[in-house]
Design an enzyme around this catalytic site. Sequence first.
Site, PDB file in Angstrom:
ATOM      1  CE1 TYR A 297      -4.438   1.225   0.663  1.00 35.64           C
ATOM      2  CE2 TYR A 297      -3.130   3.050   1.461  1.00 35.64           C
ATOM      3  CZ  TYR A 297      -4.344   2.548   1.032  1.00 35.64           C
ATOM      4  OH  TYR A 297      -5.444   3.368   0.975  1.00 35.64           O
ATOM      5  CE1 TYR A 341      -5.491   5.929  -1.407  1.00 34.44           C
ATOM      6  CE2 TYR A 341      -7.471   7.225  -1.759  1.00 34.44           C
ATOM      7  CZ  TYR A 341      -6.614   6.563  -0.909  1.00 34.44           C
ATOM      8  OH  TYR A 341      -6.874   6.539   0.440  1.00 34.44           O
TER       9      TYR A 341
END
Length: 388
Positions: A297, A341
């Site tokens: 991430y 994103y």
Amino acid sequence: MSVRAKDRLGGRAAVVGIGATDFSKDSGRSELRLAVEAVRAALDDAGLAPADVDGLVTFTMDTSPEITVAQAAGIGELSFFSRVHYGGGAACATVQQAALAVATGIAEVVVCYRAFNERSGRRFGAGVRHREPSAEGTALGWTLPFGLLTPASWVAMAAQRYLHTYGLTPEAFGHVAVVDRKYAATNPAAYFHGRPITLAEHAASRWIVEPLRLLDCCQETDGGQALVVTSVERARDLPKPPAVIVAAAQGAGRAQEQMTSFYGTDLTGLPEMGVVARQLWRTSGLGPGDIDVGILYDHFTPFVLMQLEEFGFCAAGEAAGFVAEERLPLNTHGGQLGEAYLHGMNGIAEAVRQLRGTAVNQIAGTEHVLVTAGTGVPTSGLVLGTEG
């Protein structure tokens, strides 16, 4: 799952379908429509119909309720529906919850989804504007009066400490941005397709909150992503190779706060991801040397370095060199810095593609992929693998 014992979930469920909308800065359609488009695409990829679905999982932040998505997507009765808290930290946990439902017989086919207009609608990067009084908001009361209003400002505090502790400069973070953008440049689905960057360009990008520059911060994206989870047994009858859930874990550190754990014992690490790492290694029986691809991430570059160290790929303070040497393929879709994103859900989809052998930037011989969810908050992770 216990933080001290191996669990029994591994190998009982698999991701069998992935689907996404286009990734854009202005989708021109509702978040519900984005969710439904992604869900239908994932079911088509899995070779399943909406009528096969009896479970749905999403994020607490998602604006499209499970029953509304079910109705709009043509899904019938549901025996399982769930949401996971803590923003991006929920990504891998949606798959964990789906696997738990499948493994215990509560549901047979569960779809995990996340959809938002995070660029044209609510922009998370804008930070805190209004909050109702809550226990969660108490921690922010210690930081907001001093100007720490945005996610970038919260991460910058830990990033500055990391650089100071290990005698590094902000260039250390640039290696993550360069690698992500290298892979995004060859990924037609990525927003930054055809646009790699150099360390010099990273260093020339404007400050957001020192020591974070513009190219240390992920995008804001409109789009949706969905994943289909079912049993390993059923997966064998479906058209695409399954991505077996070898291990799944959630983790929160001692005295955890959301993005503002500044009074923890060590600002240079991510204790919540340490919990996840220990659980994943314990349950899977694997270690860093068994991982072929890492999908970590990357909402902010410093936390990618800290994750590598928490998982034991390298010693504390050495992750920048590890990334620079490309000792582990990282974020082969371009990550949230380069592709889109989507709160980490697109990263899980990339892990599935790597295991199927269909990724744009395919890593030969991939058998195990590590995927992580959002950091700085209670988080989650997965080890996905091929069957057999």
